[in-house]
Design an enzyme around this catalytic site. Structure first.
Site, PDB file in Angstrom:
ATOM      1  N   CYS A  87       0.853  -1.182   0.000  1.00  0.00           N
ATOM      2  CA  CYS A  87       0.000   0.000   0.000  1.00  0.00           C
ATOM      3  C   CYS A  87       0.890   1.234   0.000  1.00  0.00           C
ATOM      4  CB  CYS A  87      -0.878   0.008   1.241  1.00  0.00           C
ATOM      5  SG  CYS A  87       0.111   0.128   2.734  1.00  0.00           S
ATOM      6  N   CYS A 126       2.886   1.863   3.168  1.00  0.00           N
ATOM      7  CA  CYS A 126       4.135   1.125   3.389  1.00  0.00           C
ATOM      8  C   CYS A 126       5.262   1.838   2.650  1.00  0.00           C
ATOM      9  CB  CYS A 126       4.049  -0.299   2.851  1.00  0.00           C
ATOM     10  SG  CYS A 126       2.529  -1.124   3.264  1.00  0.00           S
ATOM     11  N   ASP A 149       8.541  36.789 -22.249  1.00  0.00           N
ATOM     12  CA  ASP A 149       9.574  37.325 -23.121  1.00  0.00           C
ATOM     13  C   ASP A 149       8.948  37.571 -24.491  1.00  0.00           C
ATOM     14  OD1 ASP A 149      12.349  37.419 -24.313  1.00  0.00           O
ATOM     15  OD2 ASP A 149      11.652  35.533 -25.172  1.00  0.00           O
ATOM     16  N   ASP A 201      12.254  31.615 -24.145  1.00  0.00           N
ATOM     17  CA  ASP A 201      12.765  30.609 -25.067  1.00  0.00           C
ATOM     18  C   ASP A 201      14.279  30.545 -25.104  1.00  0.00           C
ATOM     19  OD1 ASP A 201      12.727  33.218 -26.243  1.00  0.00           O
ATOM     20  OD2 ASP A 201      13.316  32.253 -28.120  1.00  0.00           O
ATOM     21  N   ASP A 223      17.131  33.627 -21.262  1.00  0.00           N
ATOM     22  CA  ASP A 223      15.932  33.606 -20.409  1.00  0.00           C
ATOM     23  C   ASP A 223      16.086  32.614 -19.258  1.00  0.00           C
ATOM     24  OD1 ASP A 223      14.450  35.421 -21.952  1.00  0.00           O
ATOM     25  OD2 ASP A 223      13.967  33.840 -23.391  1.00  0.00           O
TER      26      ASP A 223
HETATM   27  P1  ADP Z   1      14.051  39.559 -26.244  1.00  0.00           P
HETATM   28  O1  ADP Z   1      14.002  40.056 -24.847  1.00  0.00           O
HETATM   29  O2  ADP Z   1      13.074  40.274 -27.112  1.00  0.00           O
HETATM   30  O3  ADP Z   1      13.952  38.079 -26.373  1.00  0.00           O
HETATM   31  P2  ADP Z   1      16.972  39.660 -26.377  1.00  0.00           P
HETATM   32  O4  ADP Z   1      17.148  39.905 -24.927  1.00  0.00           O
HETATM   33  O5  ADP Z   1      17.442  38.366 -26.916  1.00  0.00           O
HETATM   34  O6  ADP Z   1      15.489  39.980 -26.867  1.00  0.00           O
HETATM   35  O7  ADP Z   1      17.770  40.785 -27.174  1.00  0.00           O
HETATM   36  C1  ADP Z   1      17.527  42.178 -26.917  1.00  0.00           C
HETATM   37  C2  ADP Z   1      18.124  43.055 -28.004  1.00  0.00           C
HETATM   38  O8  ADP Z   1      19.542  42.945 -28.000  1.00  0.00           O
HETATM   39  C3  ADP Z   1      17.704  42.676 -29.394  1.00  0.00           C
HETATM   40  O9  ADP Z   1      16.498  43.289 -29.756  1.00  0.00           O
HETATM   41  C4  ADP Z   1      18.871  43.179 -30.226  1.00  0.00           C
HETATM   42  O10 ADP Z   1      18.700  44.548 -30.498  1.00  0.00           O
HETATM   43  C5  ADP Z   1      20.053  43.009 -29.315  1.00  0.00           C
HETATM   44  N1  ADP Z   1      20.764  41.761 -29.607  1.00  0.00           N
HETATM   45  C6  ADP Z   1      20.779  40.650 -28.834  1.00  0.00           C
HETATM   46  N2  ADP Z   1      21.523  39.678 -29.381  1.00  0.00           N
HETATM   47  C7  ADP Z   1      21.948  40.190 -30.575  1.00  0.00           C
HETATM   48  C8  ADP Z   1      22.730  39.688 -31.654  1.00  0.00           C
HETATM   49  N3  ADP Z   1      23.226  38.435 -31.666  1.00  0.00           N
HETATM   50  N4  ADP Z   1      22.966  40.482 -32.695  1.00  0.00           N
HETATM   51  C9  ADP Z   1      22.472  41.732 -32.738  1.00  0.00           C
HETATM   52  N5  ADP Z   1      21.724  42.251 -31.771  1.00  0.00           N
HETATM   53  C10 ADP Z   1      21.464  41.520 -30.705  1.00  0.00           C
HETATM   54 MG    MG Z   2      13.713  35.640 -26.440  1.00  0.00          MG
END
Ligand code: ADP
Ligand code: MG
Length: 716
Positions: free
Chosen positions: A14, A17, A417, A606, A610
């Site tokens: 059970c 246990c 996000d 994603d 994040d």
């Molecule tokens: P979100 O919060 O919308 O998911 P991110 O935090 O990934 O976006 O990125 C925020 C911003 O930083 C983007 O909108 C871009 O302007 C800049 N950024 C992030 N990574 C890159 C990259 N690899 N090349 C160019 N710009 C970038």
């Molecule tokens: Mg994102």
């Protein structure tokens, strides 16, 4: 270094246990954390440093538990034992023989003229169903375990009835207002055993039905060896093997299409009803079904690491983390049984002394003992949670532990996000603005900068730009999440990213008021201009937000993108509160700041960046399809279809599950309480015993069915 091991464990009589053994293991000095999932027969142990052998674990459990246990490593997976095994038929046979003897005695043996024969036959019928229970009690007493459990109470009741009847017959005790029938003694144990048998089948069957529906693991794969095709077990496939998929077959492992095309039914994996078409170079996930066409796949992940196996592991192991409700009932069961024991005895004594009719007083007391089994609750509630997890998985939602069903119900705020979560993260370059340079120079620099990144922006840029030349060497490379990229190409520093990112490094760039995502580029301190990218909002995004609002969840958008973009997305999907230009750690700070309130905080995202927020939140959601592996691994709930609407669905499922669990607890308690009160009031008379056992076993079966039905519920 602590080490976690998962075992298969079976043989507990059970859940109680199992709980007792779990508590005992928890006290062992080698063990840091332990959990037993009775329903799914799993034992999870995290060892501090030294691992115990299976024999040692068995010995430790044997100190408190007399059941003969079978423990093995989950990796040496055994075939599931049949539900209708030898033990089942032996038990069934015992019940049939016992009932036949009892009925024969009732009809053909004259109770008063031939009392001794009746006594012998009824005792025989009782013992046939009772002997293993008596054995159990004996072992418990020898091992000095607490013997007050349902086995003891059932034995006392059935044997008690026979002793009572005998004493009355020989006039040691006076006859009361109704005759006490020895038949009751035999019937009570027989019915109890019928109930046990039913419970065993129905829980096992339900668990298997649920698992079978969500188990999308293929049982074979067509391995391509030169020109020949050989059917093999999917677990034998290796990365880079080639396999053939024919119409109607389940994709056995994750892979990439190397030739052919077709349409895939992903509904079983993601809950998405529309088929998707795939062609050369597309990735396909295991567990989806080929509806038309034919495909040759290059295996990219072995069976054990493929999507479908991972999902099944998660579902099967979800019982490691128990819900508060489950913990409550295990604790409750431990006090409930002894409490009923006390009520039974007290009733017999008071009734006896007050009325002087001792036989009826004792009979009533014995009947009360029969209601003492908390099985209806103890079995049906964990089953409900398992059904809930199964239901979610049918909708493409993987909930990693039953405990998250509790948390899902209490979400007050959802931080979400933008890119990839509310949008598809499939950008298009819509504008190109070179600054004092050729367009191609800007694009080349941008391409080189983004060539190593996995960010959705980077993927688009690499896909959309045609490069004039890229032969040099990148000597240093840095990607700053939420900001951009900085690298050294042939001795020149290239920057690509947000205005703030470039400004920080003394590159003066324009502030662009555009509702698209802007990426600025510089080379060796010279500003080369910018490109504007547009992303598309997911088609379900607006409805998802409305649905979440309708159940009282507040939604807040946290984005690294600039204000104009975030503002536009928010207004299009109906979010009132949003924050832009956030670095990943600033998003996490928002989450942490909102924790420790009565309502829980969730985060849905994603990307790799994040992950800290997903971990920090009470409930972390990750997009399973486009989401990065780290995000998916760290999330509590994974949405296979990448659809934010599934956040709402998962909360709904969690709430329904909770309702079923609570319904089962309340109804079971009320029925049992009702029967006890009726007996206390003396209203059930000589039927007390039979009604009590029905209220026990019959109720269990009904509650188990109720839990199972949850799996088949429709969720809007
Ligand atoms: P979100 O919060 O919308 O998911 P991110 O935090 O990934 O976006 O990125 C925020 C911003 O930083 C983007 O909108 C871009 O302007 C800049 N950024 C992030 N990574 C890159 C990259 N690899 N090349 C160019 N710009 C970038
Ligand atoms: Mg994102």
């Amino acid at each position: 270094m602590s080490k976690k091991v998962v075992y298969h464990i079976s043989g507990f009589d059970c859940p109680n246990c199992a709980a007792k053994s779990e508590n005992h293991l928890r006290k062992q000095k080698e063990i840091e954390h332990v959990s037993i999932d009775f329903q799914n027969e799993k034992l999870f142990i995290t060892f501090k440093d030294k691992e115990l052998s299976i024999e040692e674990i068995k010995e430790r459990i044997a100190q408190v538990e007399s059941d003969e246990l079978d423990i093995s490593l989950v990796s040496d997976k055994k075939k599931e034992e049949p539900i209708f095994d030898k033990e089942f038929f032996i038990n069934l046979l015992r019940i049939v023989i016992s009932v036949l003897i009892a009925v024969f005695t009732k009809i053909f043996v004259n109770y008063h003229d031939n009392f001794v024969l009746a006594l012998v036959l009824y005792s025989l019928a009782t013992l046939i169903c009772l002997y293993d229970i008596l054995f159990e009690i004996g072992r418990n007493i020898i091992r000095k375990n607490n013997p007050v459990d349902i086995n003891l109470l059932m034995s006392i009741s059935s044997i008690g009835v026979i002793v009572l009847g005998t004493l009355i017959h020989y006039e040691v005790l006076p006859n009361g207002p109704f005759e006490i029938d020895l038949l009751d003694g035999a019937l009570v144990v027989a019915l109890y055993q019928v109930g046990e048998l039913f419970e065993h089948i129905s829980t096992n069957k339900s668990k298997r039905a649920i698992k079978a529906t969500i188990d999308l693991r293929a049982d074979h794969a067509n391995l391509l060896e030169g020109e020949l095709v050989r059917e093999v077990n999917p677990s034998l496939l290796k990365v880079n093997d080639k396999i053939i998929i024919r119409v109607g077959e389940v994709i056995p492992v994750d892979g990439i299409v190397v030739s052919g095309s077709g349409t895939l039914d992903t509904s079983s994996l993601t809950g998405e009803p529309l088929p998707i078409s795939v062609k050369e170079n597309d990735e396909v996930l295991s567990g989806t079904i080929l509806k038309s066409g034919s495909l040759t796949l290059l295996v990219t992940k072995e069976f054990a690491n493929s999507t479908v196996s991972k999902i099944m592991d998660l579902v099967e192991n979800s019982g490691e983390h128990k819900t508060k409700t489950e913990k409550f009932i295990t604790r409750f069961a431990r006090i409930y049984t002894p409490a009923v024991f006390v009520v039974g005895i007290t009733y017999a004594l008071i009734y006896g002394f007050v009325t002087g009719v001792w036989p009826q007083a004792i009979f009533g007391g014995l009947a009360i003992l029969v209601v003492a089994c908390p099985c209806a609750i103890v079995i049906s509630v964990p089953l409900a949670f398992f059904a809930g997890i199964g239901l979610a998985s049918r909708h493409g939602i993987i909930i990693k532990g039953s405990n998250y069903l509790d948390s899902l119900c209490k979400i007050g705020t959802l931080f979400i996000d933008k890119t990839g979560t509310l949008t598809y993260a499939q950008f298009k370059i819509v504008e190109i603005h070179p600054n004092n340079c050729e367009k191609q120079e800007l694009l080349d620099a941008l391409y080189i900068a983004e060539s190593r990144s996995n960010h959705p922006i980077a993927k688009t840029i690499v896909k959309d730009i045609d490069l004039s030349s890229f032969s040099g060497k990148i000597s240093s490379y840095e990607e700053l999440p939420g900001e951009g990229i900085r690298l050294n190409y042939e001795g020149k520093i290239i920057l690509a990213g947000t205005n703030a990112f470039l400004s920080k490094q003394s590159v003066i760039c324009e502030d662009i008021a555009s509702s698209g995502t802007v990426v600025h580029v510089s080379k060796n301190g010279a500003y080369l201009g910018y490109v504007v990218l547009k992303d598309e909002i997911r088609k379900d995004a607006k409805e998802s937000i409305e649905k979440l609002h309708s159940i009282g969840v507040e939604v807040v958008l946290l984005s690294g993108d600039k204000k104009e973009v975030v503002e536009e997305v928010s207004s299009l999907v109906g979010i009132d509160e949003y924050y832009s230009s956030l670095l990943p750690n600033e998003k996490t700070k928002f989450v942490i700041k909102s924790l420790n309130k009565k309502k829980l905080v969730a985060f849905a995202g994603d990307g790799v960046n994040d992950t800290p927020s997903i971990v920090a939140a009470d409930v972390g959601f990750a997009m399973g399809g486009i989401g990065s592996d780290v995000a998916v691994e760290n999330a509590d709930v994974v949405l296979m279809e990448d659809n934010p609407r599934k956040i709402y669905t998962s909360i709904k499922i969690a709430k329904k599950t909770k309702h079923v669990a609570i319904f089962n607890i309340i109804v079971s308690l009320l029925v049992k309480l009702g029967v006890i009160i009726l007996i206390l009031l003396g209203l059930l008379g000589q039927f007390g015993m039979i009604i009590a056992v029905l209220a026990d076993t019959g109720l269990s079966v009904l509650m188990i069915l109720n839990s199972l039905l949850l799996f088949y519920r429709k969720i809007d």
